[in-house]
Every structure is written in C-alpha cells, then in structure tokens.
Design an enzyme around this catalytic site. Structure first.
Site, PDB file in Angstrom:
ATOM      1  N   GLU A  51       0.823  -1.209   0.000  1.00  0.00           N
ATOM      2  CA  GLU A  51       0.000   0.000   0.000  1.00  0.00           C
ATOM      3  C   GLU A  51       0.861   1.265   0.000  1.00  0.00           C
ATOM      4  O   GLU A  51       2.092   1.208   0.088  1.00  0.00           O
ATOM      5  CB  GLU A  51      -0.970  -0.051   1.186  1.00  0.00           C
ATOM      6  CG  GLU A  51      -1.915  -1.235   1.035  1.00  0.00           C
ATOM      7  CD  GLU A  51      -3.013  -1.305   2.068  1.00  0.00           C
ATOM      8  OE1 GLU A  51      -2.906  -0.648   3.124  1.00  0.00           O
ATOM      9  OE2 GLU A  51      -3.986  -2.038   1.803  1.00  0.00           O
ATOM     10  N   GLU A  62      -1.419  -9.099  -7.053  1.00  0.00           N
ATOM     11  CA  GLU A  62      -1.262  -9.590  -8.426  1.00  0.00           C
ATOM     12  C   GLU A  62      -0.263  -8.735  -9.195  1.00  0.00           C
ATOM     13  O   GLU A  62       0.447  -9.218 -10.081  1.00  0.00           O
ATOM     14  CB  GLU A  62      -2.620  -9.574  -9.142  1.00  0.00           C
ATOM     15  CG  GLU A  62      -3.639 -10.540  -8.572  1.00  0.00           C
ATOM     16  CD  GLU A  62      -4.438  -9.970  -7.407  1.00  0.00           C
ATOM     17  OE1 GLU A  62      -3.994  -8.986  -6.784  1.00  0.00           O
ATOM     18  OE2 GLU A  62      -5.520 -10.523  -7.133  1.00  0.00           O
TER      19      GLU A  62
HETATM   20  N1  THU Z   1      -6.075  -6.251  -3.005  1.00  0.00           N
HETATM   21  C1  THU Z   1      -5.200  -7.067  -3.660  1.00  0.00           C
HETATM   22  O1  THU Z   1      -3.996  -7.108  -3.331  1.00  0.00           O
HETATM   23  N2  THU Z   1      -5.669  -7.834  -4.683  1.00  0.00           N
HETATM   24  C2  THU Z   1      -6.983  -7.893  -5.061  1.00  0.00           C
HETATM   25  O2  THU Z   1      -7.304  -8.532  -6.045  1.00  0.00           O
HETATM   26  C3  THU Z   1      -7.991  -7.226  -4.230  1.00  0.00           C
HETATM   27  C4  THU Z   1      -7.474  -6.143  -3.349  1.00  0.00           C
HETATM   28  C5  THU Z   1      -5.567  -5.406  -1.920  1.00  0.00           C
HETATM   29  C6  THU Z   1      -5.439  -3.946  -2.265  1.00  0.00           C
HETATM   30  C7  THU Z   1      -5.504  -3.286  -0.897  1.00  0.00           C
HETATM   31  O3  THU Z   1      -4.195  -3.250  -0.346  1.00  0.00           O
HETATM   32  C8  THU Z   1      -6.354  -4.248  -0.066  1.00  0.00           C
HETATM   33  O4  THU Z   1      -6.413  -5.467  -0.792  1.00  0.00           O
HETATM   34  C9  THU Z   1      -7.759  -3.742   0.187  1.00  0.00           C
HETATM   35  O5  THU Z   1      -8.389  -3.408  -1.010  1.00  0.00           O
END
Ligand code: THU
Length: 143
Positions: A51, A62
């Site tokens: 993040e 991904e």
């Molecule tokens: N997130 C992912 O890493 N992959 C996804 O396919 C769905 C969402 C993460 C992004 C963010 O850090 C957290 O999940 C909440 O949305």
C-alpha cells in the site's frame, strides 16, 4: 480447498500464497493479500499487496506477482491462487483480472471459493493483446 481435474498442485500454490501474504505492507487497510502462480516452465511466482499513503497508488498482490514473473524470466501463467489475511481464497479485483489476462497461458486455471475457474469465466469477453495486434494490422493494411 483442492481443485479438480487439472492435475495442478494447488496445495503448493496455496502455501506459497499464504507465505507471500505474510509479507504484505498494509498499514492503511489492514487487509493483507498474497498470490502465487505456476509458470509454464515450472517456476512458481508470488506477490503481496503493497500500500501507499497516496491510497490510489496501492499495488495489489497480483501486480507484485506479475512484476516477479517478468523479473525472473517472464513466461505465461498456468495456475493462479490468491488468499486474504485468513488464508481464504480471494478473487482478484477487476484491474487484476486484466493483469492476469495479459500473462495467462491458454487454459490457465484460477482457484475460486468453490473450485477451479477458467480465465474466460473470470474475465469474459476480455480486451487483450490480440485486440492490439488486430488494430496494428488494420492500421498497416490501411496504409
Ligand atoms: N487487493 C489485492 O492485493 N488484490 C486484489 O485482487 C484485491 C485487493 C488489496 C489492495 C488493498 O491493499 C487491499 O487489498 C484492500 O483493497
């Protein structure tokens, strides 16, 4: 959760995705994600979400995975597994379905909450590399 039919070692991908999830950097959402994928040449690549204080710049697991794929020799993905912070199967967000589409091998399987899914099921009627090739071909024919 084990899939059926394809002969993919889902347990290996699940444990790799869970390990990747423990590497997540999630000070804002507190929602760690880990992803793992089998490459055509037998490699397993992984990623976690990373993040950012500017929330829109957050990198999904991904995204980290496809960076890992490209940096370790490229190739196409045969199987994909994603988990949340509880180690449960997580479906990729819309943007990440497109990321996976770019690098999927024909016949790639994704683990869903109820078992294996195809890329076509996860991103029907996708826009992808072939559309770009067709556009380039059309442009060249028009010259
Ligand atoms: N997130 C992912 O890493 N992959 C996804 O396919 C769905 C969402 C993460 C992004 C963010 O850090 C957290 O999940 C909440 O949305």
């Amino acid at each position: 959760m084990t899939g059926t039919g394809s002969g993919i070692d889902w347990q290996r991908l699940e444990s790799t995705a869970r390990a990747a999830m423990t590497r997540a950097y999630v000070p804002y959402s507190g929602f760690p994600v880990g992803a793992a994928a089998l490459v055509e040449d037998g490699r397993v690549v992984a990623g976690c979400n990373i993040e950012n204080a500017s929330l829109g710049l957050t990198l999904c697991a991904e995204c980290s995975l496809v960076s890992n794929l490209q940096m370790t020799g490229g190739g196409r993905l045969l199987a994909f597994y994603c988990v949340d912070g509880n180690g449960q199967v997580l479906m990729p967000c819309g943007r990440c379905r497109q990321l996976l589409f770019e690098f999927h091998a024909p016949g790639m399987r994704l683990m869903g909450p109820e078992g294996e899914l195809t890329m076509e099921q996860v991103l029907p009627q996708a826009f992808g590399p072939a559309d770009m090739t067709e556009m380039t071909d059309r442009t060249e024919r028009g010259r």
